[in-house]
Scaffold this active site. Structure first.
Site, PDB file in Angstrom:
ATOM      1  CB  CYS A   1     -71.836  49.021  -0.293  1.00 31.30           C
ATOM      2  SG  CYS A   1     -73.479  48.719   0.387  1.00 31.30           S
ATOM      3  CB  THR A   2     -72.818  52.091   3.407  1.00 29.97           C
ATOM      4  OG1 THR A   2     -72.385  50.841   3.965  1.00 29.97           O
ATOM      5  CG2 THR A   2     -74.267  51.974   2.978  1.00 29.97           C
TER       6      THR A   2
END
Length: 322
Positions: A108-109
């Site tokens: 993800c981030t």
């Protein structure tokens, strides 16, 4: 096989599933082999060794402070709210220690943290679709691909949002231990082995905005419900009661995608679902989804998914119940 230390970074505001998804895959691989900790030694570490609070409110207690953490084979950097305003000390640690890892992995981030540390320069990467534009804007030396669920570039592996981390972890287990081990883990976790890395993060309908004007929204609905029809610009423009030129400009302005690209995505998604959920033949599916011929459908699948329809069905059609 020698032990491989998987070090997972913890920080306040981390997304818990970014951690637990991949960790369950690695732990499951060892359990399948009947040797817990035999291949993967999973360790967690926070900046000072203090507990962290996840974005969902869970408290996680790390094994180590980062300064005392063992040298990892695989350094796993999760995402979450805390990745968008990280402690500078975390970035400094990544900048110094990241290059020493045999494998850098973000979920993800978590890619934002690796990027801030300069570890993704010159790489092709994936991240959560909502942050692709920001990552590309803030780090021009990185090639951000908004479509795949994960990307492998040398020893760097980056995944899209949340559950895509499970797909990436399964791919790493397959690389390390073979397909049978990865398949056993996937079955136990009740997930597919495995979505191809270049499978789109979300459906055609989610990938674009809904048009503001009703005639264009009606065209979007029509495309979705009639993928096998004549969906050329002229036909769609007539349905919207606009000239072809005006329709094409208006559709792209309001949805962020050309009519042709939208039609391609809808047809691909519809064909994928038929391959997964029915026993219809490839020729029949190619006609009903607007490709016309199996060869045209094969080219579209290889270009978008890296697999021909027959191979796609083999991978993703659930096995019949016994």
């Amino acid at each position: 096989m020698a032990h491989r230390t998987v070090l997972v970074l913890l920080f306040d505001g981390v997304q818990s599933l970014d951690i637990t998804g991949p960790v369950e895959v690695f732990a499951g691989a060892d359990s399948h082999a009947g040797d817990p900790g035999g291949t993967y030694r999973i360790r967690t570490a926070s900046l000072d060794g203090a507990p962290v609070r996840t974005s969902s409110g869970l408290t996680l207690v790390p094994d180590h402070a980062l300064a005392d953490a063992p040298a990892p084979h695989t350094l796993l950097v999760p995402g979450g709210r805390g990745s968008r305003g990280p402690d500078p000390r975390l970035i400094d640690w990544l900048r110094e220690r990241g290059p020493r890892a045999a494998r850098l992995v973000s979920v993800c981030t978590g890619a934002i943290l690796l990027a801030e540390a300069g570890l993704l320069d010159g790489r092709r990467v994936a991240t959560h679709w909502a942050y692709c534009e920001k990552l590309a804007r803030d780090h021009s030396a990185i090639e951000v691909d908004p479509d795949p669920i994960y990307v492998r570039d040398g020893n760097v592996a980056t995944s899209a949002g949340v559950t895509a981390g499970i797909d990436l972890a399964l791919a790493l287990v397959e690389e390390d231990l073979g397909r049978e081990a990865a398949l056993a883990v996937a079955r136990y976790l009740v997930v597919f082995l495995r979505r191809p890395g270049n499978q789109a993060q979300f459906s055609a309908q989610l990938a674009v905005q809904t048009a503001r004007r009703e005639p264009l929204r009606e065209v979007q609905r029509w495309i979705t419900e009639h993928p096998g029809d004549d969906l050329c610009v002229e036909s769609l423009a007539a349905r919207a009661r606009l000239s072809p030129r005006h329709f094409a400009r208006a559709f792209q302005a309001e949805t962020g995608m050309t009519p042709g690209r939208y039609v391609e995505r809808v047809r691909l998604e519809h064909a994928r679902r038929l391959l997964e959920d029915t026993t219809d033949g490839v020729e029949q599916i190619s006609r009903s989804t607007g490709y016309g011929t199996p060869e045209a459908m094969r080219r579209a699948f290889v270009k978008a998914l890296g697999a021909a329809p027959v191979e796609y069905r083999r991978r993703f059609r659930p096995a019949p119940a016994v």
